[in-house]
Design an enzyme around this catalytic site. Structure first.
Site, PDB file in Angstrom:
ATOM      1  N   PHE A  26     -13.632  16.055  18.523  1.00 58.25           N
ATOM      2  CA  PHE A  26     -14.491  17.237  18.604  1.00 58.25           C
ATOM      3  C   PHE A  26     -15.735  17.038  17.737  1.00 58.25           C
ATOM      4  O   PHE A  26     -15.627  16.686  16.560  1.00 58.25           O
ATOM      5  CB  PHE A  26     -13.697  18.454  18.137  1.00 58.25           C
ATOM      6  N   SER A  94      -8.116  12.492  16.808  1.00 63.68           N
ATOM      7  CA  SER A  94      -8.303  13.909  16.545  1.00 63.68           C
ATOM      8  C   SER A  94      -8.161  14.721  17.841  1.00 63.68           C
ATOM      9  O   SER A  94      -7.122  14.661  18.489  1.00 63.68           O
ATOM     10  CB  SER A  94      -9.662  14.135  15.868  1.00 63.68           C
ATOM     11  N   MET A  95      -9.193  15.453  18.278  1.00 62.19           N
ATOM     12  CA  MET A  95      -9.106  16.177  19.548  1.00 62.19           C
ATOM     13  C   MET A  95      -8.877  15.201  20.693  1.00 62.19           C
ATOM     14  O   MET A  95      -8.288  15.578  21.719  1.00 62.19           O
ATOM     15  CB  MET A  95     -10.364  17.001  19.806  1.00 62.19           C
ATOM     16  N   ASP A 194      -6.164  13.455   4.752  1.00 67.25           N
ATOM     17  CA  ASP A 194      -7.023  13.835   5.879  1.00 67.25           C
ATOM     18  C   ASP A 194      -7.599  15.207   5.559  1.00 67.25           C
ATOM     19  O   ASP A 194      -6.860  16.179   5.417  1.00 67.25           O
ATOM     20  CB  ASP A 194      -6.203  13.874   7.171  1.00 67.25           C
ATOM     21  N   HIS A 224      -9.879  10.983   7.737  1.00 69.57           N
ATOM     22  CA  HIS A 224      -9.667  11.435   9.118  1.00 69.57           C
ATOM     23  C   HIS A 224     -10.171  10.447  10.175  1.00 69.57           C
ATOM     24  O   HIS A 224      -9.469  10.131  11.127  1.00 69.57           O
ATOM     25  CB  HIS A 224     -10.344  12.792   9.330  1.00 69.57           C
TER      26      HIS A 224
END
Length: 254
Positions: A26, A94-95, A194, A224
């Site tokens: 994202f 992530s996303m 993270d 992250h």
């Protein structure tokens, strides 16, 4: 506004007959996954990494899109890769990991998932008030560039679009409720530290997926954006080992 330099989607050739779809996060871009893609291509996998709608231009554009737009983009690329390859794996950061899980829930022929710091929830209060916040302010401070390694910069938006973030929260709920539909082998790599995705995310995914071939790897040195951090080579190498093991198993069974 055109696509930012370096944010372009990429497709890389393979020689093995197998393919890898990579999904970025994202507010981010394919730039953060290019090193991963190049490593996979060098190992023989055809690779596709689309630029998700609303990304790679300016953050205001992302507020005009929803999770259905992002999912539609990766779904289209997955089917295109499927037409070219006899076996397809999906990886995401992530996303991008959220989208990979959503794809696996729809397509059981996906051979395996590689998830790097996937997100399926956010426990902090801001996630709960996002729908209300979206009505009054367009953006909040950025979430990008959480990298421990000096000199590494993530190509991501300088602001977090609130309306788009509220749509992402809806995607999390959809994916969480269907985790038991993920039966494929999973390699989940998550950072011990993270600042974007909370540790609870990895626990939810590991506890929720239905498959028995699930491997957890803790990334000790990275934040992250681990694909651009100290553990990048570990991620790349484990991805290849994971896919090759599954591919060998398929060949052996056939």
């Amino acid at each position: 506004m055109g696509v930012l330099a370096g944010a372009e989607p990429f497709a890389l050739p393979g020689t093995s007959g197998a393919g890898f779809l990579l999904c970025h996060g994202f507010t981010a871009t394919p730039a953060g996954l290019r090193g991963w893609g190049e490593h996979l291509s060098a190992a023989g996998f055809a690779v596709r990494c689309p630029l998700l709608p609303g990304h790679g231009t300016r953050w205001q554009d992302l507020n005009r899109t929803t999770w259905q737009d992002w999912y539609g983009a990766v779904r289209e690329e997955l089917l295109a890769l499927r037409a070219e390859c006899d076996q397809v794996f999906v990886g995401g950061l992530s996303m991008g990991g959220t989208l990979a899980l959503a794809l696996a829930q729809e397509f059981d022929w996906i051979s395996g998932l590689v998830l790097v710091n996937p997100s399926v929830t956010r426990l902090s209060m801001d996630a709960k008030v996002l729908p209300l916040l979206a009505r009054v302010i367009p953006s909040i401070p950025a979430i990008g560039n959480d990298i421990a390694k000096p000199g590494e910069i993530e190509l991501a938006y300088p602001r977090t679009p609130v309306r788009a973030a509220a749509s992402l929260a809806k995607l999390w709920r959809v994916v969480r409720t269907r985790l038991d539909q993920v039966s494929q082998p999973v390699l989940l790599l998550h950072s011990r530290v993270d600042h974007v995705v909370e540790p609870e995310n990895a626990r939810i995914v590991l506890a929720g997926v239905a498959g028995t071939d699930v491997t957890e790897v803790v990334l000790e040195k990275s934040f992250h954006v681990a694909t651009q951090d100290y553990d990048a080579e570990l991620i790349f190498n484990r991805s290849v080992e994971f896919a090759r093991r599954l591919r060998a198993g398929q060949v052996g069974a056939g």
